[in-house]
Design a protein around this motif. Structure first.
Motif, PDB file in Angstrom:
ATOM      1  N   HIS A 156      -3.841  -4.167   2.292  1.00 40.20           N
ATOM      2  CA  HIS A 156      -5.295  -3.745   1.909  1.00 40.20           C
ATOM      3  C   HIS A 156      -5.957  -3.030   3.128  1.00 40.20           C
ATOM      4  O   HIS A 156      -6.500  -1.667   2.805  1.00 40.20           O
ATOM      5  CB  HIS A 156      -6.303  -4.810   1.766  1.00 40.20           C
ATOM      6  CG  HIS A 156      -7.354  -4.387   1.187  1.00 40.20           C
ATOM      7  ND1 HIS A 156      -7.606  -3.551   0.158  1.00 40.20           N
ATOM      8  CD2 HIS A 156      -8.699  -4.860   1.357  1.00 40.20           C
ATOM      9  CE1 HIS A 156      -8.823  -3.452  -0.232  1.00 40.20           C
ATOM     10  NE2 HIS A 156      -9.754  -4.153   0.521  1.00 40.20           N
TER      11      HIS A 156
ATOM     12  N   HIS B 227      -4.442  -1.475   5.671  1.00 41.03           N
ATOM     13  CA  HIS B 227      -3.490  -0.240   6.010  1.00 41.03           C
ATOM     14  C   HIS B 227      -3.289  -0.349   7.565  1.00 41.03           C
ATOM     15  O   HIS B 227      -2.993   0.867   8.186  1.00 41.03           O
ATOM     16  CB  HIS B 227      -3.679   1.154   5.677  1.00 41.03           C
ATOM     17  CG  HIS B 227      -4.013   1.304   4.154  1.00 41.03           C
ATOM     18  ND1 HIS B 227      -3.917   2.465   3.583  1.00 41.03           N
ATOM     19  CD2 HIS B 227      -4.284   0.438   3.251  1.00 41.03           C
ATOM     20  CE1 HIS B 227      -4.003   2.327   2.040  1.00 41.03           C
ATOM     21  NE2 HIS B 227      -4.381   1.192   1.956  1.00 41.03           N
TER      22      HIS B 227
ATOM     23  N   HIS C 271      -6.344  -1.457  -6.253  1.00 39.03           N
ATOM     24  CA  HIS C 271      -6.270   0.014  -6.816  1.00 39.03           C
ATOM     25  C   HIS C 271      -5.191  -0.027  -8.128  1.00 39.03           C
ATOM     26  O   HIS C 271      -5.501   0.824  -9.039  1.00 39.03           O
ATOM     27  CB  HIS C 271      -5.631   1.079  -5.846  1.00 39.03           C
ATOM     28  CG  HIS C 271      -6.398   1.603  -5.036  1.00 39.03           C
ATOM     29  ND1 HIS C 271      -7.377   2.882  -4.956  1.00 39.03           N
ATOM     30  CD2 HIS C 271      -6.686   1.173  -3.474  1.00 39.03           C
ATOM     31  CE1 HIS C 271      -8.148   3.062  -4.014  1.00 39.03           C
ATOM     32  NE2 HIS C 271      -7.789   2.102  -3.175  1.00 39.03           N
TER      33      HIS C 271
ATOM     34  N   ASP D 101      -1.065  -2.271  -4.372  1.00 41.45           N
ATOM     35  CA  ASP D 101      -1.759  -0.889  -4.153  1.00 41.45           C
ATOM     36  C   ASP D 101      -0.461   0.035  -4.186  1.00 41.45           C
ATOM     37  O   ASP D 101      -0.082   0.663  -3.216  1.00 41.45           O
ATOM     38  CB  ASP D 101      -2.309  -0.467  -2.783  1.00 41.45           C
ATOM     39  CG  ASP D 101      -3.802  -1.064  -3.071  1.00 41.45           C
ATOM     40  OD1 ASP D 101      -4.258  -1.475  -4.176  1.00 41.45           O
ATOM     41  OD2 ASP D 101      -4.618  -0.626  -2.216  1.00 41.45           O
TER      42      ASP D 101
ATOM     43  N   ASP E   5       0.959  -1.353   0.068  1.00 45.44           N
ATOM     44  CA  ASP E   5       0.184   0.106  -0.115  1.00 45.44           C
ATOM     45  C   ASP E   5       1.023   1.177   0.085  1.00 45.44           C
ATOM     46  O   ASP E   5       0.765   2.340   0.878  1.00 45.44           O
ATOM     47  CB  ASP E   5      -1.081   0.001   1.215  1.00 45.44           C
ATOM     48  CG  ASP E   5      -2.168  -1.139   1.066  1.00 45.44           C
ATOM     49  OD1 ASP E   5      -2.919  -1.110   0.130  1.00 45.44           O
ATOM     50  OD2 ASP E   5      -1.592  -2.312   1.710  1.00 45.44           O
TER      51      ASP E   5
ATOM     52  N   HIS F 238       0.848   3.778  -2.494  1.00 40.81           N
ATOM     53  CA  HIS F 238      -0.196   4.562  -2.749  1.00 40.81           C
ATOM     54  C   HIS F 238       0.370   6.142  -3.409  1.00 40.81           C
ATOM     55  O   HIS F 238       0.186   7.077  -2.858  1.00 40.81           O
ATOM     56  CB  HIS F 238      -1.329   4.749  -1.610  1.00 40.81           C
ATOM     57  CG  HIS F 238      -2.128   3.755  -1.571  1.00 40.81           C
ATOM     58  ND1 HIS F 238      -3.085   3.628  -2.530  1.00 40.81           N
ATOM     59  CD2 HIS F 238      -2.321   3.015  -0.632  1.00 40.81           C
ATOM     60  CE1 HIS F 238      -3.900   2.420  -2.187  1.00 40.81           C
ATOM     61  NE2 HIS F 238      -3.683   2.142  -1.013  1.00 40.81           N
TER      62      HIS F 238
HETATM   63 FE   LIG Z   1      -4.381   0.381  -0.166  1.00 39.46          FE
END
Ligand SMILES: [Fe+2]
Length: 250
Positions: A151, A153, A58, A31, A8, A10
């Motif tokens: 997922h 976080h 994502h 992600d 993640d 991002h």
């Molecule tokens: Fe995420």
């Protein structure tokens, strides 16, 4: 063997860059993109350094150019940041994200790993809480030493029978109330959940200079600074799935 476990990201390059760890193997749990505004250096880093990587929801949505509309919370933020993500992705990076596996079994140092972004039942969307009963059901028929997930976080390490479930938390958008980048190190000595400070001001400055709506700038600034999104800002608490046992067929 020293394994760096990250998830993640991002598109938060300042956060990823702050992780200065020696490693033999890097596992990325999905992600890479959305929310943050710097997908390109993050994708380049993962393509160069991750020994194995899997696809998050994502990554899938951005690669397939799925455009969402949400009135509040994370769905709203996905909706407004995805076009910015897609506009920056090269065709090659889009293909890279689109073709990452949704689950991956591998063996490292004679230990068997399953990598999956969310849960084995639903690799992209289901939230797997740090609840042994939940994971006991999800791990039925899965014979591995480590299940590595992201997922939510929210970092955790959970022993479920002979399997250790590890969520390293999020590099770029932690949601457990601690804004520092979160990751895990696995060595023969054990598993360490780690946090590192990064220059959050760099991430926020880029955000403030962007053309995103003011509401998105304010929500993302709140999450970057506090590691969470207040319910008054439209964030729905994650609903933890409880056991619904189906009757056995006679
Ligand atoms: Fe995420």
């Amino acid at each position: 063997m020293r394994i760096l476990l990250i998830s993640d990201i991002h598109a938060n390059w300042a956060a990823l860059e702050a992780v200065r760890e020696e490693f033999d193997v890097c596992l990325f749990l999905g992600d890479l993109v959305d929310y943050g505004l710097e997908p390109n250096p993050c994708i380049a880093w993962v393509r160069e350094h991750a020994t194995h990587a899997i696809r998050g929801n994502h990554d899938h949505g951005a690669a397939q150019e799925v455009y969402l509309q949400g009135a509040s919370g994370f769905r709203y933020l996905t909706g407004v940041t995805r076009p910015v993500t897609c506009a920056q992705l090269s065709a090659d990076d889009r293909r890279y994200l689109a073709t990452l596996p949704s689950t991956l079994y591998l063996t490292l140092d004679e230990k068997r790993f399953l990598l999956v972004h969310a849960t084995p039942r639903d690799p992209f969307d289901e939230y797997g809480p740090p609840d042994p009963e939940f994971w006991k059901r999800r791990l039925e028929g899965i014979d591995v030493d480590y299940v590595c997930v992201g997922h939510t976080h929210v970092p955790f390490v959970l022993q479920v029978g002979a399997t250790t479930v590890i969520n390293p938390g999020s590099i770029g958008l932690p949601r457990d109330g601690d804004p520092r980048a979160s990751y895990a190190i696995i060595t023969p000595e054990g598993i360490e959940l780690k946090r590192v400070d990064y220059v959050v001001g760099d991430t926020i400055r880029l955000l403030r200079q962007s053309n995103l709506p003011e509401m998105a700038k304010n929500l993302l600034t709140e999450i970057y600074r506090t590691g969470k999104l207040d319910k008054k800002n439209g964030h729905q608490e994650v609903v933890v799935e409880r056991t619904v046992e189906m009757p056995k067929l006679a």
